[in-house]
Design a protein around this motif. Structure first.
Motif, PDB file in Angstrom:
ATOM      1  N   GLN A  25       0.810  -1.218   0.000  1.00 35.76           N
ATOM      2  CA  GLN A  25       0.000   0.000   0.000  1.00 35.76           C
ATOM      3  C   GLN A  25       0.846   1.273   0.000  1.00 35.76           C
ATOM      4  O   GLN A  25       0.333   2.360   0.251  1.00 35.76           O
ATOM      5  CB  GLN A  25      -0.948   0.001   1.199  1.00 35.76           C
ATOM      6  N   PRO A  27       2.254   4.151  -1.737  1.00 36.34           N
ATOM      7  CA  PRO A  27       1.981   4.766  -3.037  1.00 36.34           C
ATOM      8  C   PRO A  27       3.211   5.193  -3.818  1.00 36.34           C
ATOM      9  O   PRO A  27       3.241   5.055  -5.050  1.00 36.34           O
ATOM     10  CB  PRO A  27       1.105   5.980  -2.691  1.00 36.34           C
ATOM     11  N   HIS A  30       4.654   2.416  -5.904  1.00 29.50           N
ATOM     12  CA  HIS A  30       3.841   2.176  -7.101  1.00 29.50           C
ATOM     13  C   HIS A  30       4.123   3.235  -8.163  1.00 29.50           C
ATOM     14  O   HIS A  30       4.262   2.917  -9.343  1.00 29.50           O
ATOM     15  CB  HIS A  30       2.346   2.178  -6.749  1.00 29.50           C
ATOM     16  N   GLU A  48      -1.210  -0.186 -14.471  1.00 31.04           N
ATOM     17  CA  GLU A  48      -1.583  -0.930 -13.252  1.00 31.04           C
ATOM     18  C   GLU A  48      -1.010  -0.252 -12.008  1.00 31.04           C
ATOM     19  O   GLU A  48      -1.701  -0.079 -11.001  1.00 31.04           O
ATOM     20  CB  GLU A  48      -1.078  -2.367 -13.358  1.00 31.04           C
ATOM     21  N   HIS A  49       0.239   0.159 -12.072  1.00 36.27           N
ATOM     22  CA  HIS A  49       0.881   0.756 -10.897  1.00 36.27           C
ATOM     23  C   HIS A  49       0.529   2.228 -10.717  1.00 36.27           C
ATOM     24  O   HIS A  49       0.489   2.712  -9.583  1.00 36.27           O
ATOM     25  CB  HIS A  49       2.384   0.496 -10.914  1.00 36.27           C
ATOM     26  N   LEU A  51      -2.483   3.281 -11.323  1.00 38.63           N
ATOM     27  CA  LEU A  51      -3.786   3.145 -10.672  1.00 38.63           C
ATOM     28  C   LEU A  51      -3.634   2.757  -9.206  1.00 38.63           C
ATOM     29  O   LEU A  51      -4.382   3.247  -8.342  1.00 38.63           O
ATOM     30  CB  LEU A  51      -4.652   2.134 -11.424  1.00 38.63           C
ATOM     31  N   ALA A  52      -2.683   1.892  -8.911  1.00 39.34           N
ATOM     32  CA  ALA A  52      -2.435   1.524  -7.512  1.00 39.34           C
ATOM     33  C   ALA A  52      -1.951   2.742  -6.730  1.00 39.34           C
ATOM     34  O   ALA A  52      -2.358   2.954  -5.579  1.00 39.34           O
ATOM     35  CB  ALA A  52      -1.411   0.391  -7.432  1.00 39.34           C
ATOM     36  N   TYR A  53      -1.118   3.552  -7.346  1.00 36.34           N
ATOM     37  CA  TYR A  53      -0.677   4.789  -6.699  1.00 36.34           C
ATOM     38  C   TYR A  53      -1.883   5.648  -6.348  1.00 36.34           C
ATOM     39  O   TYR A  53      -2.004   6.141  -5.222  1.00 36.34           O
ATOM     40  CB  TYR A  53       0.282   5.565  -7.609  1.00 36.34           C
ATOM     41  N   LEU A  54      -2.787   5.834  -7.308  1.00 30.70           N
ATOM     42  CA  LEU A  54      -3.968   6.659  -7.058  1.00 30.70           C
ATOM     43  C   LEU A  54      -4.843   6.073  -5.950  1.00 30.70           C
ATOM     44  O   LEU A  54      -5.438   6.810  -5.164  1.00 30.70           O
ATOM     45  CB  LEU A  54      -4.783   6.820  -8.341  1.00 30.70           C
ATOM     46  N   LYS A  55      -4.906   4.774  -5.884  1.00 31.82           N
ATOM     47  CA  LYS A  55      -5.707   4.104  -4.851  1.00 31.82           C
ATOM     48  C   LYS A  55      -5.155   4.377  -3.454  1.00 31.82           C
ATOM     49  O   LYS A  55      -5.921   4.607  -2.512  1.00 31.82           O
ATOM     50  CB  LYS A  55      -5.730   2.596  -5.126  1.00 31.82           C
ATOM     51  N   PHE A  56      -3.841   4.374  -3.314  1.00 30.51           N
ATOM     52  CA  PHE A  56      -3.229   4.469  -1.985  1.00 30.51           C
ATOM     53  C   PHE A  56      -2.728   5.864  -1.614  1.00 30.51           C
ATOM     54  O   PHE A  56      -2.458   6.130  -0.448  1.00 30.51           O
ATOM     55  CB  PHE A  56      -2.079   3.473  -1.870  1.00 30.51           C
ATOM     56  N   ARG A  68      -3.518  11.429 -12.796  1.00 30.37           N
ATOM     57  CA  ARG A  68      -4.816  11.251 -13.469  1.00 30.37           C
ATOM     58  C   ARG A  68      -4.762  11.800 -14.893  1.00 30.37           C
ATOM     59  O   ARG A  68      -5.242  11.166 -15.828  1.00 30.37           O
ATOM     60  CB  ARG A  68      -5.920  11.939 -12.667  1.00 30.37           C
TER      61      ARG A  68
END
Length: 75
Positions: A25, A27, A30, A48-49, A51-56, A68
């Motif tokens: 988790q 960021p 990622h 993929e990474h 998007l994972a950065y944006l998630k966390f 974004r």
């Protein structure tokens, strides 16, 4: 010279993967791994990474908007 560069890219990739195994988790890992993947032509992995950065990432992180915007080029 290219083999040295390839070796360093591989080492960096392995370090990012190891860091993500321990702290999936995190960021910034990622984000940095996404940049490496994009620069080496692995656009699917980069997305993929990113998007994972944006998630966390914290919504206040100034990079969130930039990432974004950057992701729009992959659509």
């Amino acid at each position: 010279v290219l083999s040295i560069l390839d070796n360093r890219i591989e080492q960096a990739s392995e370090l990012f993967i190891s860091a993500l195994r321990h702290r999936p988790q995190y960021p910034e890992v990622h984000l940095n791994y996404a940049v490496l993947l994009e620069q080496t032509g692995n656009h699917d992995g980069a997305v993929e990474h990113y998007l994972a950065y944006l998630k966390f990432a914290s919504p206040e992180d100034p990079m969130v908007g930039r990432i974004r915007d950057h992701l729009r080029q992959f659509q």
